[in-house]
Design a protein around this motif. Structure first.
Motif, PDB file in Angstrom:
ATOM      1  N   PRO A 204      15.909  34.873   3.616  1.00  0.00           N
ATOM      2  CA  PRO A 204      15.553  35.430   4.929  1.00  0.00           C
ATOM      3  C   PRO A 204      16.370  36.656   5.300  1.00  0.00           C
ATOM      4  CG  PRO A 204      15.913  33.050   5.074  1.00  0.00           C
ATOM      5  CD  PRO A 204      16.356  33.474   3.712  1.00  0.00           C
ATOM      6  N   TRP A 205      17.645  36.665   4.885  1.00  0.00           N
ATOM      7  CA  TRP A 205      18.558  37.703   5.366  1.00  0.00           C
ATOM      8  C   TRP A 205      18.480  39.002   4.582  1.00  0.00           C
ATOM      9  CZ3 TRP A 205      19.867  32.500   4.732  1.00  0.00           C
ATOM     10  CH2 TRP A 205      19.884  31.790   5.925  1.00  0.00           C
ATOM     11  N   VAL A 206      18.197  38.920   3.289  1.00  0.00           N
ATOM     12  CA  VAL A 206      18.168  40.173   2.516  1.00  0.00           C
ATOM     13  C   VAL A 206      16.804  40.498   1.895  1.00  0.00           C
ATOM     14  CG1 VAL A 206      20.640  40.268   2.027  1.00  0.00           C
ATOM     15  CG2 VAL A 206      19.138  39.070   0.439  1.00  0.00           C
ATOM     16  N   SER A 207      15.878  39.539   1.877  1.00  0.00           N
ATOM     17  CA  SER A 207      14.552  39.861   1.312  1.00  0.00           C
ATOM     18  C   SER A 207      13.498  40.011   2.407  1.00  0.00           C
ATOM     19  CB  SER A 207      14.099  38.761   0.336  1.00  0.00           C
ATOM     20  OG  SER A 207      14.926  38.747  -0.806  1.00  0.00           O
ATOM     21  N   ILE A 208      13.535  39.153   3.427  1.00  0.00           N
ATOM     22  CA  ILE A 208      12.505  39.206   4.483  1.00  0.00           C
ATOM     23  C   ILE A 208      12.959  40.072   5.663  1.00  0.00           C
ATOM     24  CG2 ILE A 208      11.111  37.832   6.089  1.00  0.00           C
ATOM     25  CD1 ILE A 208      10.303  37.442   3.128  1.00  0.00           C
ATOM     26  N   ASP A 209      14.223  39.975   6.060  1.00  0.00           N
ATOM     27  CA  ASP A 209      14.677  40.765   7.223  1.00  0.00           C
ATOM     28  C   ASP A 209      14.432  42.273   7.069  1.00  0.00           C
ATOM     29  OD1 ASP A 209      15.324  38.636   8.777  1.00  0.00           O
ATOM     30  OD2 ASP A 209      17.497  38.946   8.767  1.00  0.00           O
ATOM     31  N   GLU A 252      24.244  28.530   9.795  1.00  0.00           N
ATOM     32  CA  GLU A 252      24.024  27.254   9.127  1.00  0.00           C
ATOM     33  C   GLU A 252      23.097  27.506   7.927  1.00  0.00           C
ATOM     34  OE1 GLU A 252      22.915  24.008  11.958  1.00  0.00           O
ATOM     35  OE2 GLU A 252      21.318  23.759  10.450  1.00  0.00           O
ATOM     36  N   ALA A 253      23.425  26.904   6.771  1.00  0.00           N
ATOM     37  CA  ALA A 253      22.514  27.034   5.620  1.00  0.00           C
ATOM     38  C   ALA A 253      21.613  25.805   5.601  1.00  0.00           C
ATOM     39  CB  ALA A 253      23.316  27.135   4.329  1.00  0.00           C
ATOM     40  N   SER A 254      20.481  25.903   6.253  1.00  0.00           N
ATOM     41  CA  SER A 254      19.562  24.757   6.305  1.00  0.00           C
ATOM     42  C   SER A 254      18.148  25.258   6.575  1.00  0.00           C
ATOM     43  CB  SER A 254      19.964  23.805   7.434  1.00  0.00           C
ATOM     44  OG  SER A 254      19.739  24.434   8.683  1.00  0.00           O
ATOM     45  N   ALA A 255      17.185  24.386   6.290  1.00  0.00           N
ATOM     46  CA  ALA A 255      15.785  24.741   6.595  1.00  0.00           C
ATOM     47  C   ALA A 255      15.630  24.937   8.097  1.00  0.00           C
ATOM     48  CB  ALA A 255      14.865  23.633   6.093  1.00  0.00           C
ATOM     49  N   GLY A 260      14.761  28.525  12.780  1.00  0.00           N
ATOM     50  CA  GLY A 260      15.332  29.178  13.966  1.00  0.00           C
ATOM     51  C   GLY A 260      15.287  30.693  13.831  1.00  0.00           C
ATOM     52  N   HIS A 261      15.518  31.168  12.616  1.00  0.00           N
ATOM     53  CA  HIS A 261      15.534  32.608  12.350  1.00  0.00           C
ATOM     54  C   HIS A 261      14.158  33.248  12.591  1.00  0.00           C
ATOM     55  CE1 HIS A 261      17.380  36.113  10.575  1.00  0.00           C
ATOM     56  NE2 HIS A 261      16.337  36.260   9.776  1.00  0.00           N
ATOM     57  N   TYR A 262      13.093  32.482  12.269  1.00  0.00           N
ATOM     58  CA  TYR A 262      11.734  33.032  12.366  1.00  0.00           C
ATOM     59  C   TYR A 262      10.986  32.554  13.633  1.00  0.00           C
ATOM     60  CZ  TYR A 262      12.140  34.092   7.294  1.00  0.00           C
ATOM     61  OH  TYR A 262      12.510  34.572   6.065  1.00  0.00           O
TER      62      TYR A 262
END
Ligand code: GDP
Length: 324
Positions: A204-209, A252-255, A260-262
């Motif tokens: 999420p942080w380096v490929s999708i963001d 947090e490293a979790s699903a 929450g990120h999206y």
């Protein structure tokens, strides 16, 4: 009303390995031509003067059935004559360039220098490789993801990812000039034209963001049914540094953290059944959550996860999501 998920027009957002796996599943599940993949170019860089687009190549090679699935990057049946010769010259060999892969970079660089855009080059290659889906680099302008380490070093993404093997602790992820960079011409149009948008299980942080940072992208997603698939299973990644990065960044490293990120723009979320019942009934009530086997070891797994994603999309479109 959608009555046949095969007929849906789907736009997927993807990085490299995890993204390409689900993109292939979607390509296998949908009618030919109905999948568009918008791919991260924040990892792109120049090496030996060549323009290299690692995630675009991983997606194209995978959709063309040419990818080396054991390594997770590069081509099947690759030879390494140039790399061996470079080694003998004491040249930098931390980024492993196979002979056939090198041909891709040579020709891409020649075409870019002749005035083609990265989108045009990618479309041209996909046609030659008989890829039925549309692959769109997220932008035709150079967008660079940089990693600031906890010791204060600033690394280009591939230096961090490949040369340093993701070992340095990450203090900050930076997108150079993100606000000045326009999405590729077809990228926002493909989101507007899609029945469903899928955020692949990419970092999420380096490929999708980087894709989400493009002007107009999040507002375009907010108008569409969007499903995200978690790349984090039981607090770990299948491959790559997403979980390590999250911890270093104090996240947090979790699903659940991925959701929450999206949460601002997704309507559906698919996470692994190994995570069990991680969501309480009051967590993100507007988002439909579905636990299933998300580990994609072979093409059957990819197709199965793609079909589950499309069926959830069908449900969202027919029951929850109302078009204007
Ligand atoms: P990269 O740019 O090559 O690192 O590629 P991505 O960002 O697309 O992929 C990295 C992410 O893919 C990691 O966070 C992995 O956990 C995830 N991933 C890889 N394979 C799978 C899989 O089979 N299932 C799921 N759910 N995630 C996967």
């Amino acid at each position: 009303m959608v009555t046949d998920f095969k007929a849906m027009r789907v736009t997927a957002l993807a990085g490299g390995v995890g993204g390409a796996k689900l993109a292939l599943g979607l390509q296998l599940a949908l009618a030919p031509g109905n999948l568009t993949v918008i791919v991260n170019t924040g990892d792109d860089f120049e090496h030996f003067g060549l323009a290299i687009s690692p995630d675009v190549d991983t997606v194209c090679y995978t959709l063309a059935g040419k990818a080396n699935t054991e390594k997770g990057w590069g081509l099947q049946g690759e030879s390494w004559n140039v790399l061996t010769a470079l080694k003998a010259l004491s040249a930098p060999t931390w980024f492993q360039l196979g002979d056939q892969d090198l041909a891709t970079h040579l020709e891409r660089t020649r075409l870019l220098q002749a005035g083609w855009s990265l989108s045009q080059v990618t479309e041209h290659f996909c046609k030659l490789w008989q890829v039925s889906s549309h692959v769109l680099p997220m932008s035709d302008q150079p967008f660079r993801t940089l990693i600031r380490t906890q010791t204060g070093e600033l690394l280009a993404f591939q230096e961090y990812f490949v040369r340093e093997r993701c070992e340095p602790a990450v203090a900050e992820i930076m997108f150079q000039h993100a606000e000045d960079i326009q999405p590729a011409p077809q990228a926002l149009k493909s989101v507007d034209a899609a029945d469903l948008v899928v955020i692949c299980p990419s970092n999420p942080w380096v490929s999708i963001d980087p894709i989400l940072a493009l002007p107009g992208m999040v507002p375009a997603l907010k108008k569409k049914p969007v499903i995200a698939v978690s790349p984090i299973i039981q607090g770990k990644t299948v491959k790559g540094p997403a979980a390590k990065m999250a911890q270093e960044l104090g996240l947090e490293a979790s699903a659940a953290a991925v959701l929450g990120h999206y949460a601002d723009f997704v309507n559906g979320f698919i996470y692994d059944q190994l995570d069990g019942d991680i969501f309480t009934s009051d967590a993100y009530p507007g988002i439909i959550k579905k636990a299933t086997n998300t580990i994609m070891k072979n093409d059957e797994d990819k197709l199965r996860l793609a079909i589950e994603t499309l069926k959830l999309g069908e449900f969202l479109i027919n029951n929850i999501y109302h078009h204007d």
